[in-house]
Write an enzyme that holds these catalytic residues in place. Sequence first.
Site, PDB file in Angstrom:
ATOM      1  N   SER A  21     -18.006 -33.001 -16.463  1.00  0.00           N
ATOM      2  CA  SER A  21     -17.649 -32.951 -15.046  1.00  0.00           C
ATOM      3  C   SER A  21     -18.636 -32.247 -14.135  1.00  0.00           C
ATOM      4  CB  SER A  21     -16.271 -32.305 -14.877  1.00  0.00           C
ATOM      5  OG  SER A  21     -15.266 -33.167 -15.358  1.00  0.00           O
ATOM      6  N   LYS A  26     -15.876 -25.027  -6.620  1.00  0.00           N
ATOM      7  CA  LYS A  26     -14.922 -26.096  -6.915  1.00  0.00           C
ATOM      8  C   LYS A  26     -13.484 -25.605  -6.777  1.00  0.00           C
ATOM      9  CE  LYS A  26     -13.847 -29.323 -10.719  1.00  0.00           C
ATOM     10  NZ  LYS A  26     -14.257 -29.739 -12.086  1.00  0.00           N
ATOM     11  N   SER A  61     -15.432 -34.326 -12.635  1.00  0.00           N
ATOM     12  CA  SER A  61     -14.470 -33.959 -11.609  1.00  0.00           C
ATOM     13  C   SER A  61     -15.021 -32.991 -10.559  1.00  0.00           C
ATOM     14  CB  SER A  61     -13.249 -33.316 -12.265  1.00  0.00           C
ATOM     15  OG  SER A  61     -13.613 -32.145 -12.988  1.00  0.00           O
TER      16      SER A  61
END
Length: 435
Positions: free
Chosen positions: A177, A78, A153
Amino acid sequence: MRGFFIGRTLADLGGALRSGEETAQGLLARALESVDPDLNAFVTLDPQGAEAAAKQADRELASGIDRGPLHGIPVAVKDIIDVGGLPTGMGSAHFDGHVAEKDAECVTMLRDAGAVIVGKTGTQEFAFGATGDVSVTGPVRNPRDRERMPGGSSSGSAAAVAAGTVPLAIGTDTGGSVRIPAAFCGIAGFKPAYGAIPAGGVFPLSRSLDHVGLLAGSAADCRTAYRALTGPAGAVPSPADDGAPHARVAWIEPPAADPEVTRTVRALFPDAPAERLDFAGLRQVFLAIQFSEAYDVHAERVAEAPGRYQPVTLKRLEESARMPGWRLVRALRERERFAREIAELLDRYDYLAMPTMPITAPRIGDTQAAQGPLTALLVSLTFPWNVLGLPALSVPAGTAGGLPVGAQLITRRGAESVLFDAAGRLAGPARSRPA
């Protein structure tokens, strides 16, 4: 486009690498070939760095050096997690052109385990949101329905795994997330206990709520990766070690959920007694902590360059600035009370079960659902376990209206094996396939 890694477990891939059927360089080539630009899952690819790592992995295996089940496996990271020499943009214009000087601790752990870092995946701006469609790099699309959001996210990490581009990805989870996009995309997502995977080198959203987590095609692969990264400190017994085939489970009644979603997950736990949580009280604790800690991180940027934020992110930060200090003091005290109450609940049960998400994936750009505003709704069932720092696992549980539904399993720190064993026994479907 069907990704090469759909249906390929880490155990399968590891066996193929060690038998000579596959090479790390070959797996990397398959990953790079599988990247679908339309999904926007990746913001940065590193073919040269990944090729060097794959060649080293092949040389080591050929010479008898075996670093474990992640050796030679392509992995995505990420884009709020530093990978030395690659951009870390955090989905924000504030960090345009920023290049990380060194690896985050979790990336070092991946490299030590022999993993091959393919590239960086898209994130909600500064990880401050759960939709996955608010970023300077544009929205990530859900492989199951490209008009729908993947959740966030850790949106790009989930989409990359669900599309079969990589078998494993790293994300972060502050209010859900990792688990939110796992549920929306039909894969598994594991948030370990707080601090189990170190967060050094991860850009913070809320330091006492931030967790580093794993996304993979199945709970079994999450288990394998977690063991490989944490070693003895986070050892999770394998199914062969399971001594509790009939673990005690309680069903947590979800507030404001789509009835079809609730029915789908509840069907997996038909005999579990129902318990209720004070979600409203826990939410007040969560918001006071998250808003206070997030504004601490961003106060100077908000003052000096507010226009560089996405409007949705700036609005949330401005709301965070209005959180009074007494609310944080009270929240920290209340968190201790809730921790005691949940500990007592987990003295009576081995794990808790509930839907991961109260709804299926909304369309990109949506801000409202029948149950209420998306901002609050999307974290409504996941945030308590960040407040309490407990291990939580989302696994595919079927579909509602043709879209994936996730079951969320929660336990106490140190009992992670209970979650993975329970996931292995669920009668739900195997890994969902993207359309």
